[in-house]
Design a protein around this motif. Structure first.
Motif, PDB file in Angstrom:
ATOM      1  N   VAL A  74      17.592   0.408  -1.068  1.00  0.00           N
ATOM      2  CA  VAL A  74      17.794   1.501  -2.024  1.00  0.00           C
ATOM      3  C   VAL A  74      16.430   1.908  -2.562  1.00  0.00           C
ATOM      4  CG1 VAL A  74      18.939   2.257  -4.136  1.00  0.00           C
ATOM      5  CG2 VAL A  74      20.107   0.666  -2.594  1.00  0.00           C
ATOM      6  N   ASP A  75      16.032   3.127  -2.223  1.00  0.00           N
ATOM      7  CA  ASP A  75      14.726   3.652  -2.609  1.00  0.00           C
ATOM      8  C   ASP A  75      14.852   4.333  -3.968  1.00  0.00           C
ATOM      9  OD1 ASP A  75      12.303   5.001  -2.866  1.00  0.00           O
ATOM     10  OD2 ASP A  75      12.214   5.587  -0.759  1.00  0.00           O
ATOM     11  N   GLU A  76      14.256   3.705  -4.976  1.00  0.00           N
ATOM     12  CA  GLU A  76      14.342   4.213  -6.354  1.00  0.00           C
ATOM     13  C   GLU A  76      13.008   4.794  -6.823  1.00  0.00           C
ATOM     14  OE1 GLU A  76      17.887   1.457  -8.287  1.00  0.00           O
ATOM     15  OE2 GLU A  76      15.812   0.913  -8.766  1.00  0.00           O
ATOM     16  N   ALA A  77      12.344   5.538  -5.952  1.00  0.00           N
ATOM     17  CA  ALA A  77      11.031   6.103  -6.310  1.00  0.00           C
ATOM     18  C   ALA A  77      11.093   6.938  -7.596  1.00  0.00           C
ATOM     19  CB  ALA A  77      10.505   6.957  -5.160  1.00  0.00           C
ATOM     20  N   TYR A  78      12.259   7.559  -7.849  1.00  0.00           N
ATOM     21  CA  TYR A  78      12.383   8.479  -8.994  1.00  0.00           C
ATOM     22  C   TYR A  78      13.236   7.913 -10.118  1.00  0.00           C
ATOM     23  CZ  TYR A  78      10.406  11.595  -5.548  1.00  0.00           C
ATOM     24  OH  TYR A  78       9.585  12.137  -4.606  1.00  0.00           O
ATOM     25  N   ASN A  92      17.868  10.921  -4.812  1.00  0.00           N
ATOM     26  CA  ASN A  92      17.503  11.272  -3.447  1.00  0.00           C
ATOM     27  C   ASN A  92      16.420  12.348  -3.396  1.00  0.00           C
ATOM     28  OD1 ASN A  92      17.780  11.181  -0.594  1.00  0.00           O
ATOM     29  ND2 ASN A  92      19.117  12.988  -0.658  1.00  0.00           N
ATOM     30  N   ASN A  93      15.533  12.198  -2.436  1.00  0.00           N
ATOM     31  CA  ASN A  93      14.538  13.210  -2.122  1.00  0.00           C
ATOM     32  C   ASN A  93      14.988  13.834  -0.796  1.00  0.00           C
ATOM     33  OD1 ASN A  93      12.260  14.665  -1.474  1.00  0.00           O
ATOM     34  ND2 ASN A  93      10.873  12.914  -1.370  1.00  0.00           N
ATOM     35  N   PRO A  94      15.143  15.138  -0.648  1.00  0.00           N
ATOM     36  CA  PRO A  94      14.692  16.230  -1.518  1.00  0.00           C
ATOM     37  C   PRO A  94      15.770  16.796  -2.437  1.00  0.00           C
ATOM     38  CG  PRO A  94      15.347  17.148   0.576  1.00  0.00           C
ATOM     39  CD  PRO A  94      15.661  15.662   0.624  1.00  0.00           C
ATOM     40  N   ASN A 148       0.860  -1.179   0.000  1.00  0.00           N
ATOM     41  CA  ASN A 148       0.000   0.000   0.000  1.00  0.00           C
ATOM     42  C   ASN A 148       0.904   1.238   0.000  1.00  0.00           C
ATOM     43  OD1 ASN A 148      -1.794   2.063   0.592  1.00  0.00           O
ATOM     44  ND2 ASN A 148      -2.955   0.853   2.038  1.00  0.00           N
ATOM     45  N   GLY A 149       1.435   1.573  -1.184  1.00  0.00           N
ATOM     46  CA  GLY A 149       2.499   2.560  -1.312  1.00  0.00           C
ATOM     47  C   GLY A 149       3.827   1.945  -0.910  1.00  0.00           C
ATOM     48  N   SER A 150       4.933   2.644  -1.196  1.00  0.00           N
ATOM     49  CA  SER A 150       6.238   2.157  -0.724  1.00  0.00           C
ATOM     50  C   SER A 150       6.303   2.237   0.783  1.00  0.00           C
ATOM     51  CB  SER A 150       7.387   3.007  -1.270  1.00  0.00           C
ATOM     52  OG  SER A 150       7.198   3.284  -2.602  1.00  0.00           O
ATOM     53  N   ASP A 151       5.440   3.064   1.350  1.00  0.00           N
ATOM     54  CA  ASP A 151       5.431   3.204   2.803  1.00  0.00           C
ATOM     55  C   ASP A 151       5.186   1.869   3.495  1.00  0.00           C
ATOM     56  OD1 ASP A 151       5.808   5.871   2.309  1.00  0.00           O
ATOM     57  OD2 ASP A 151       3.737   6.448   2.720  1.00  0.00           O
ATOM     58  N   GLU A 152       4.411   0.985   2.865  1.00  0.00           N
ATOM     59  CA  GLU A 152       4.145  -0.303   3.511  1.00  0.00           C
ATOM     60  C   GLU A 152       5.412  -1.156   3.643  1.00  0.00           C
ATOM     61  OE1 GLU A 152       0.957  -2.810   1.995  1.00  0.00           O
ATOM     62  OE2 GLU A 152       1.383  -4.323   3.492  1.00  0.00           O
TER      63      GLU A 152
END
Ligand SMILES: *Cc1c(COP(=O)(O)O)cnc(C)c1O
Length: 353
Positions: free
Chosen positions: A181-185, A156-158, A81-85
């Motif tokens: 490794v968070d690749e949201a972007y 990276n965010n931000p 439920n989103g990457s948050d999960e």
């Protein structure tokens, strides 16, 4: 340091021994039949479309499509439920509250800290350099026997930049906990995903999402890619039906429209460069940081003032000026060509100095 990665040793004891909830729909796999097992309403729904049946708990139709697009085994995909999960599940599965710790690299995505706080897990912070890159050796020095996870966000965010692959590899090779490794972007970035590294790195977890390039933030679907062993842990502790039927249907529709995603990414990249060029002509803008994402980190003369000035004109940006290494910075999402033009024409009238 010799890498001694063993998932068994990282897991919390209570999770290792847990017997997962077996949902009615877990036991019979067919789609045809008389379903009297789950106490659903067999007559139908109160809305036009039929949503009276529970959705597939493991979302196989979606995973089959994702497996093809991402060139990865479907057993190595977790949907949340989103990457948050998956971020929350990582804490719940691997971090013993009040005992274990994780490392984050500020300035970075706020959700890692929030999830840590909710789970009562210590957060160790090792700042990025002035160029927003990783000092891998310093990161490893912050590790102790209770360090379970290192979170790296790339792009990276931000800040918007990709972090150097050599530093990620160095950390993966020398840390025997999990490297997330968070690749949201990643769809907006010129360099490629770490997904192929999963085969050689049993301690790697890659996060991606449908919320950014795919334009499906409202559906709340995120992806985690990892070894089958790690994916099994997530599946064992997630809510049984964590992705609802509507989201599953619409994400599948989106996956079958890959071209639309690619076209939007292309437009956003062109617009990002236009926006950057135009921002540099604004007197109140000090610096526009290089971006590999769908937003720009912009240093203003006076960020708080600029932020309020824009709010008064119904243009909402993200004020990051209180964030480590981001003083006087706004994070600005690339909008439509018209929105970007509106932003620039308003900002031009914001006095410099
Ligand atoms: C937007 C974003 C996400 C995506 O979160 P979802 O819960 O999938 O919408 C994940 N990580 C980072 C760094 C983000 O900026």
């Amino acid at each position: 340091m010799i890498k001694l990665f063993k998932l068994e040793n990282l897991l919390r004891d209570n999770i290792r021994n847990i017997v997962p909830y077996s949902s009615a729909r877990d036991e019979y796999k067919g789609s045809e039949g008389v379903f009297l097992d789950a106490n659903e309403n067999s007559l139908g729904s109160t809305v036009d479309k039929e949503y009276n049946r529970y959705p597939d708990p493991l979302q196989w139709a979606l995973k089959e499509r994702i497996a093809i697009i991402k060139k990865i085994e479907k057993s190595m995909i977790f949907l949340g439920n989103g990457s948050d999960e998956p971020i929350d599940l990582l804490f719940r599965a691997f971090c013993k509250p009040g005992v274990d710790n994780v490392i984050i690299l500020p300035p970075t995505y706020g959700m890692y800290q929030v999830a840590a706080d909710i789970n009562d897990v210590e957060v160790r912070k090792v700042n990025l350099t002035e160029e927003f890159q990783i000092e891998a050796e310093t990161v490893l020095q912050a590790v102790d026997v209770n360090t379970k996870i290192i979170f790296i966000c790339s792009p990276n965010n931000p800040t918007g930049n990709i972090v150097n692959r050599t530093d990620i590899n160095y950390i993966m090779d020398n840390f025997d906990g999990l490297v997330v490794v968070d690749e949201a972007y990643i769809d907006f970035a010129p360099s490629s995903t770490l997904l192929p590294e999963l085969n050689n790195n049993p301690n790697l977890v890659v996060l991606q999402t449908f919320s950014k390039a795919w334009g499906l933030a409202g559906l709340r679907v995120g992806m985690a890619f990892a070894s089958e062993e790690i994916v099994d842990v997530f599946n064992k502790i997630k809510y049984p039906y964590n992705i609802n039927a509507v989201s599953q249907e619409l994400v599948l529709e989106g996956l079958n429209n890959l071209l639309a995603k690619e076209k939007m990414v292309e437009t956003i990249l062109t617009e990002r460069e236009n926006l950057k060029e135009n921002l540099l002509k604004v007197p109140a803008v000090v610096k526009v940081f290089p971006s590999d994402a769908n937003f720009l980190l912009v240093r203003m003369l006076h960020a708080d003032e600029a932020y309020q000035y824009l709010i008064d004109r119904k243009i909402i940006t993200r004020n990051r000026s209180k964030v480590t290494l981001c003083d006087n910075c706004l994070r600005i999402t690339v909008g439509t060509p018209e929105e970007n033009e509106q932003l620039i024409s308003e900002l031009k009238n914001l006095p410099g100095l």
